[in-house]
Design a protein around this motif. Structure first.
Motif, PDB file in Angstrom:
ATOM      1  N   LEU A  31       1.387  -1.029  -0.073  1.00 62.62           N
ATOM      2  CA  LEU A  31       0.383  -0.048   0.040  1.00 62.62           C
ATOM      3  C   LEU A  31       0.605   1.068   0.134  1.00 62.62           C
ATOM      4  N   ARG A  32       2.383   0.897   1.149  1.00 66.01           N
ATOM      5  CA  ARG A  32       3.058   2.320   0.871  1.00 66.01           C
ATOM      6  C   ARG A  32       3.572   2.888  -1.118  1.00 66.01           C
ATOM      7  N   THR A  33       3.595   1.598  -1.325  1.00 66.26           N
ATOM      8  CA  THR A  33       4.061   1.535  -2.823  1.00 66.26           C
ATOM      9  C   THR A  33       2.958   2.257  -3.674  1.00 66.26           C
ATOM     10  N   HIS A  34       2.231   2.447  -3.545  1.00 66.46           N
ATOM     11  CA  HIS A  34       0.944   3.492  -4.522  1.00 66.46           C
ATOM     12  C   HIS A  34       1.196   4.862  -3.841  1.00 66.46           C
ATOM     13  N   GLN A  35       1.128   5.100  -2.003  1.00 64.15           N
ATOM     14  CA  GLN A  35       1.433   6.112  -1.882  1.00 64.15           C
ATOM     15  C   GLN A  35       2.612   7.002  -2.483  1.00 64.15           C
ATOM     16  N   ILE A  36       3.546   6.599  -2.320  1.00 65.84           N
ATOM     17  CA  ILE A  36       4.857   7.271  -2.647  1.00 65.84           C
ATOM     18  C   ILE A  36       5.141   7.523  -4.403  1.00 65.84           C
ATOM     19  N   LEU A  37       3.992   6.808  -4.831  1.00 60.17           N
ATOM     20  CA  LEU A  37       3.873   7.062  -6.343  1.00 60.17           C
ATOM     21  C   LEU A  37       3.850   8.263  -6.603  1.00 60.17           C
ATOM     22  N   ALA A  38       2.000   8.280  -5.594  1.00 52.49           N
ATOM     23  CA  ALA A  38       0.659   9.029  -5.417  1.00 52.49           C
ATOM     24  C   ALA A  38       1.307  10.718  -4.611  1.00 52.49           C
ATOM     25  N   GLU A  39       2.027   9.936  -4.038  1.00 52.33           N
ATOM     26  CA  GLU A  39       3.021  11.201  -3.358  1.00 52.33           C
ATOM     27  C   GLU A  39       4.308  12.340  -2.841  1.00 52.33           C
ATOM     28  N   GLU A  40       4.567  11.220  -3.150  1.00 52.68           N
ATOM     29  CA  GLU A  40       6.098  12.060  -3.577  1.00 52.68           C
ATOM     30  C   GLU A  40       6.730  11.368  -4.711  1.00 52.68           C
ATOM     31  N   THR A  41       6.792  11.417  -5.464  1.00 52.03           N
ATOM     32  CA  THR A  41       6.951  11.307  -6.826  1.00 52.03           C
ATOM     33  C   THR A  41       5.790  12.393  -7.991  1.00 52.03           C
ATOM     34  N   ASP A  42       6.389  12.080  -9.254  1.00 48.80           N
ATOM     35  CA  ASP A  42       5.357  13.814  -9.765  1.00 48.80           C
ATOM     36  C   ASP A  42       5.125  13.165 -10.949  1.00 48.80           C
ATOM     37  N   VAL A  43       4.703  11.750 -10.885  1.00 43.23           N
ATOM     38  CA  VAL A  43       3.716  10.484 -11.863  1.00 43.23           C
ATOM     39  C   VAL A  43       2.411  11.250 -12.018  1.00 43.23           C
TER      40      VAL A  43
END
Length: 476
Positions: A324-336
């Motif tokens: 679940l944190r993988t989702h959240q890091i992609l959504a919140e900490e990257t610019d994708v």
């Protein structure tokens, strides 16, 4: 190259991409018991999950009660064990069914689980018309790839279409089928055959519902799709552009669909379990992240990220949290997610799209030449093609041959394995429900839609095994 939100939707179905509508973070979960599954759901929701996805054990998938001798050794191993509506209600205890979207990975017994879901909602004070979510309910791929079948192909399709018809007429928030190419891919298909299987399955269901008197636009609006994301980042991201564009064009040109909402392919992606290994399980975090990134760059609507431990067990709490944190890091900490269609205009992506489009069209023509999806399954042709392709895929390579593991990995494996459930058969209380089961049997034998009678049977606490027997073609 199309524009986001515009036909043929290769660049995405929403004009603003994820900038205004984030993908649904929907982690598959289903532990041995209803209580433990409910605990896991609350755990994931508290961590920020935005949609539930429920996995069932094999007996539930096959319509076997947990005290059936044929269920011995399998109860609760691959998901939650459900015998009656009370079990399903316990799974959702404390979770408002009109506020949380629920995906159910159930196929052959989807009619029974839908009936239980309706009754569980009613008895919790929720109007079933306010239910939100998706039933997998996809039978061609079961015969083609998974083999979790209960009835013959024609009977299975009939009951699957009953679910579609009931949802279209009575449950506006429930997507009644999720057309799958991903399972064929897990069985060995190429990515282009994966797309072709999903589209061919959709057209099979579309024709089935048209034969029941519904319009193509009305039916196609309720379709969703399941594909996977493998580790070849750019090709997998491009794959979703191909799928959306081909699907939209075929609906318009072959099926005369006019409503653009019906042409939009809504996609749920599971990162592929076949890309995971057990030898060095922490490497699976990297693999799943790359696959998830491919799905996000491809513009999908819903995503499940595999846990690092899925190569050898039902995900433990640690694996589920990292996924679940993988989702959240992609959504919140990257610019994708900050840019609409970030791969649009890439020459590499355009070339991949052109190559894959031609290949998918060739597969679709071959499927049509073999009698459509159902004819291709009956003849065994399509399964043999998938088996041949399976031998060409070498699978994961890095860290597979090296049997040495770090102390940290060994400790995680030891702890997580200790937490894994064991199969435990349990007794099922059977209440008097002969009248309701007789009505189910009558509907099954006369060709009526079985859902109204299944709902009454679920309300009377019929077990899934009793419903399965009543629906059998030879029942009488």
């Amino acid at each position: 190259m199309g524009r986001p939100g515009e036909y043929p939707f290769d660049a995405g179905i929403h004009p603003t991409g994820y900038t205004t509508k984030m993908w649904t973070m929907r982690q598959l979960a289903g532990l041995a018991s209803a209580a433990s599954t409910n605990e896991r759901f609350h755990y994931l929701l508290d961590l920020g999950e935005t949609g539930l996805s429920l996995a069932f054990d094999l007996p539930t998938q096959l319509g076997l009660d947990p005290d059936d001798p044929m269920a011995d050794g399998e109860v609760g191993l691959t998901g939650v064990s459900i015998a009656t509506v009370d079990d399903l209600a316990a799974v959702f205890k404390g979770i408002p069914l009109d506020q949380v979207s629920v995906s159910m990975t159930i196929n052959a017994t989807a009619p029974m689980l839908l009936a239980m879901w309706v009754v569980a909602a009613e008895e919790s004070g929720v109007d079933p018309a306010r239910l939100r979510g998706t039933l997998q309910n996809e039978m061609p791929k079961e015969f083609l790839a998974r083999k979790a079948c209960v009835y013959d192909l024609d009977t299975s399709m009939r009951y699957s279409l009953d679910v579609l018809e009931h949802c279209i007429r009575h449950l506006p928030g429930v997507n009644p089928v999720s057309l799958s190419g991903g399972h064929a891919r897990e069985a060995g298909a190429s990515r282009t055959l994966e797309i072709a299987c999903g589209i061919a399955d959709a057209e099979t269901y579309l024709q089935g519902m048209i034969d029941r008197g519904l319009g193509a636009d009305e039916v196609a609006r309720r379709f969703t799709f399941i594909f996977g994301a493998h580790i070849e980042l750019l090709a997998e991201a491009a794959k979703f552009r191909v799928a959306r564009s081909l699907y939209a064009r075929r609906l318009r040109e072959r099926w005369s669909v006019a409503d653009e909402r019906a042409m939009k392919m809504r996609v749920q992606v599971n990162t592929f379990g076949s890309a995971l290994v057990h030898q060095e399980p922490l490497n699976n975090v990297i693999r799943a992240t790359i696959q998830a990134l491919a799905a996000v760059l491809g513009g999908v609507q819903s995503l499940h990220v595999c846990s690092f431990d899925e190569a050898y067990q039902t995900p433990g709490e640690l694996g589920a949290r990292i996924a679940l944190r993988t989702h959240q890091i992609l959504a919140e900490e990257t610019d994708v997610a900050r840019y609409v269609d970030p791969l649009g205009g890439s020459e590499t992506i355009d070339r991949l799209v052109a190559e894959m489009t031609a290949d998918v069209e060739d597969w679709l023509q071959q499927i049509e030449d073999h009698g459509g999806m159902l004819g291709s399954i009956r003849s065994g042709w399509l399964e043999s093609e998938i088996e041949e392709l399976a031998y060409r895929d070498p699978g994961p390579r890095v860290g597979v041959r090296d049997q040495l593991r770090s102390g940290t990995e060994r400790e995680i494996l030891r702890r997580e394995r200790h937490e894994a459930p064991a199969s435990v058969q349990r007794a099922v209380e059977r209440r008097p429900c002969e009248k309701e089961l007789a009505a189910v049997r009558e509907a099954a034998l006369t060709g009526a839609n079985v859902l109204p009678t299944l709902i009454e049977a679920a309300r009377a606490r019929s077990t899934i095994g009793q419903m399965r027997a009543a629906m059998a073609p030879e029942a009488g």
